[in-house]
Design an enzyme around this catalytic site. Structure first.
Site, PDB file in Angstrom:
ATOM      1  N   ARG A  41     -45.147 -24.201  -7.039  1.00 20.34           N
ATOM      2  CA  ARG A  41     -45.898 -25.297  -7.016  1.00 20.34           C
ATOM      3  C   ARG A  41     -44.570 -26.467  -6.675  1.00 20.34           C
ATOM      4  NH1 ARG A  41     -48.418 -22.920 -11.334  1.00 20.34           N
ATOM      5  NH2 ARG A  41     -50.638 -22.254 -10.660  1.00 20.34           N
ATOM      6  N   THR A  42     -45.296 -27.490  -6.309  1.00 20.32           N
ATOM      7  CA  THR A  42     -44.366 -28.740  -6.458  1.00 20.32           C
ATOM      8  C   THR A  42     -43.618 -29.064  -7.400  1.00 20.32           C
ATOM      9  OG1 THR A  42     -45.960 -29.528  -4.388  1.00 20.32           O
ATOM     10  CG2 THR A  42     -44.105 -31.062  -4.994  1.00 20.32           C
ATOM     11  N   GLN A  43     -42.128 -29.041  -7.435  1.00 22.05           N
ATOM     12  CA  GLN A  43     -41.604 -29.328  -8.345  1.00 22.05           C
ATOM     13  C   GLN A  43     -40.908 -30.829  -8.404  1.00 22.05           C
ATOM     14  OE1 GLN A  43     -40.750 -26.894 -10.840  1.00 22.05           O
ATOM     15  NE2 GLN A  43     -41.989 -25.571 -10.211  1.00 22.05           N
ATOM     16  N   ASN A 145     -50.159 -29.174  -9.484  1.00 25.50           N
ATOM     17  CA  ASN A 145     -49.611 -28.772  -8.243  1.00 25.50           C
ATOM     18  C   ASN A 145     -49.946 -30.197  -7.442  1.00 25.50           C
ATOM     19  OD1 ASN A 145     -48.437 -27.890  -5.815  1.00 25.50           O
ATOM     20  ND2 ASN A 145     -50.220 -26.917  -5.110  1.00 25.50           N
TER      21      ASN A 145
END
Lengths: 265, 247
Positions: A41-43, A145
């Protein structure tokens, strides 16, 4: 009753269900999904835009954002438009991840087209667009996310001005002057001083000057900013996004700065 | 009709011995009995018009529209079974959205018509379904300029400068041939198309009708929009006048 035969006759998963507290029908499965570790997922945002500023004024709403999309501290793309018209009475300005913003642009264009083809005489105004974005941003953060943006939504609806904020968590608020990112620290106090007492007293030219002033302050202070910016206005006549314009700046004072860098005295 | 009673017209999946599919031909009959629909492709845009037969005075005016919007720049007018037309319009919207997401640019009318044509044709292949009882006129302005097509119940599609389907198509076509379509502006075309709809309407046989008009062109900024009220009123007034002179 557990209807999944693969669970029958298997011991509880001691890791998750030490005291047999899970009801049978939602007992966690003992096997793990092969792909669980592969899902990412977008970090963090990657290519980012900095502050967006917006104010209400006499005829409507005015918004400003510079044309830079940074890659970390690198000024990677210097011709990016971060203001997006949605329908005929709404403007959305984005800071944060530019790829997430481009995705949102597509989604917004899609719902505008859907609404247009319905042909029922209704169209999306800024309040609906803001609500939609808020729901979408919150849904994505709830999936762990998020869409990594802070967005300003402005426009005119039924003759009334609208200006609101939504960010990657789905947080929303509304005011007569708003700013995202670094601008919320540096520019917002100035905007509030100039705008909040009486937005109705601000003419278009005065509003433009206020935003120009704040963009200049941000350019002096914000290391992720650019002196090329655009201004969008929404009035009852519709949305218009200006061509890119250059800030006039004066760096003479830099000569006198002492105390760090390569200069010793 | 000679086909009746032979057993070859019971399903769209059976040919007659001389190679025809009667169910498709019956579908065409549904179109021939419907109000006239005309499309004009002119110099700078496309105009669509429908003679919508009003079968009851109790109906709300402007209800049951036969002209629909498929994409921002594409409009659709259907003659024949109204519900079938709506289904095709919904499908066309999905196809347009899918083409947009695939190519990331507004679909050409040709590309959309190809896709919708394939869909309509699929309903001529199976015994479990019936072919669409409507002919669809799809018009729009894309990167190639103005475009106008008819999709028939068989699934074939042709491009036209001027297209007419429905009850009054023969008379409408002879009128269309008199026009210099490639020199007309969309504004002029609105007047011509309204005149032709009023002309082909058979007062003696038919009940009341409602004129539906839409256009796409430079004047609408490339959007498919209903013709504005004042222009609509002027066009239908002139159409009625010319009818009196005609008779």
């Amino acid at each position: 009753m557990d209807h999944f035969p693969t669970n029958w006759g298997r011991p509880r998963n001691e890791l998750y269900d030490q005291y047999n507290t899970f009801p049978l029908h939602q007992r966690p499965t003992n096997h793990t999904d092969t792909f669980t570790d592969g899902v990412q997922r977008t970090q963090q945002p990657i290519v980012t835009g900095t502050s967006v500023l917006a104010i209400q004024y006499k005829d409507g709403v005015m918004m400003a954002a510079d044309n830079l999309a940074s890659y970390g501290s690198l000024a990677r793309f210097r011709d990016i438009t971060r203001l997006h018209a949605v329908g005929t009475s709404t403007i959305v300005g984005a800071s944060g991840d530019m790829s997430d913003f481009q995705y949102l642009q597509r989604v917004l264009d899609e719902i505008v087209t859907d609404e247009f083809t319905a042909g029922d005489g209704n169209s999306l105004g800024p309040a609906e667009v803001h609500e939609f974005l808020a729901r979408r941003m919150y849904a994505r953060r709830s999936k762990m996310n998020p869409l990594w943006n802070a967005l300003l939504v402005g426009g005119i609806q039924n003759g009334k001005r609208f200006l609101a904020f939504v960010d990657l968590l789905g947080t929303t608020y509304s005011a007569s002057s708003l700013a995202t990112g670094y601008g919320a620290h540096i520019a917002l106090p100035i905007l509030r001083q100039d705008v909040d007492p009486n937005p109705d007293a601000i003419t278009e030219e005065a509003a433009r000057e206020i935003l120009r002033k704040c963009m200049r302050v941000l350019y002096y202070r914000d290391a992720r900013s650019l002196d090329k910016y655009q201004i969008a206005t929404v009035t009852s006549a519709g949305v218009s996004i200006s061509e890119a314009q250059k800030l006039d700046t004066n760096w003479d004072f830099a000569e006198k700065i002492r105390g760090y860098g390569s200069q010793t005295q | 009709m000679t086909s009746i009673g032979t057993g070859y017209d019971l399903s769209a999946s059976t040919y007659s011995p001389d190679g025809r599919i009667f169910q498709v031909e019956y579908a065409n009959k549904a179109v021939e009995n419907s109000g006239t629909v005309i499309g004009l492709r002119v110099k700078d845009g496309v105009v669509l018009a429908v003679e919508k037969i009003i079968h009851s005075k109790l109906l709300v005016p402007e209800a049951n529209r036969r002209i629909q919007t498929v994409d921002k720049h594409i409009g659709l007018a259907s003659s024949g079974l109204l519900a079938d037309g709506r289904h095709i319009a919904n499908r066309a919207r999905d196809e347009a959205a899918s083409l947009l997401s695939m190519w990331r640019s507004p679909p050409t009318v040709q590309a959309l018509v190809d896709r919708v044509g394939l869909y309509v044709q699929a309903y001529t292949l199976y015994s479990s379904v019936r072919p669409f009882g409507c002919s669809t006129i799809i018009g729009g302005v894309d990167k190639t300029g103005p475009a106008l097509f008819i999709i028939e119940p068989s699934g074939v599609s042709y491009g036209f400068h001027g297209a007419a389907v429905g009850k009054g198509r023969q008379l409408a076509k002879t009128e269309l041939e008199k026009l210099k379509l490639s020199e007309l502006s969309t504004r002029e075309a609105v007047f011509e198309i309204a005149r032709i709809i009023y002309l082909v309407h058979d007062d003696a046989k038919e009940k009341d009708f409602e004129l539906e008009l839409s256009w796409i062109g430079d004047e609408t900024g490339g959007l498919h929009l209903p013709v504005p009220k004042d222009l609509y009123d002027e066009a239908s007034r002139k159409a009625k006048e010319s009818l009196e002179n005609f008779e």
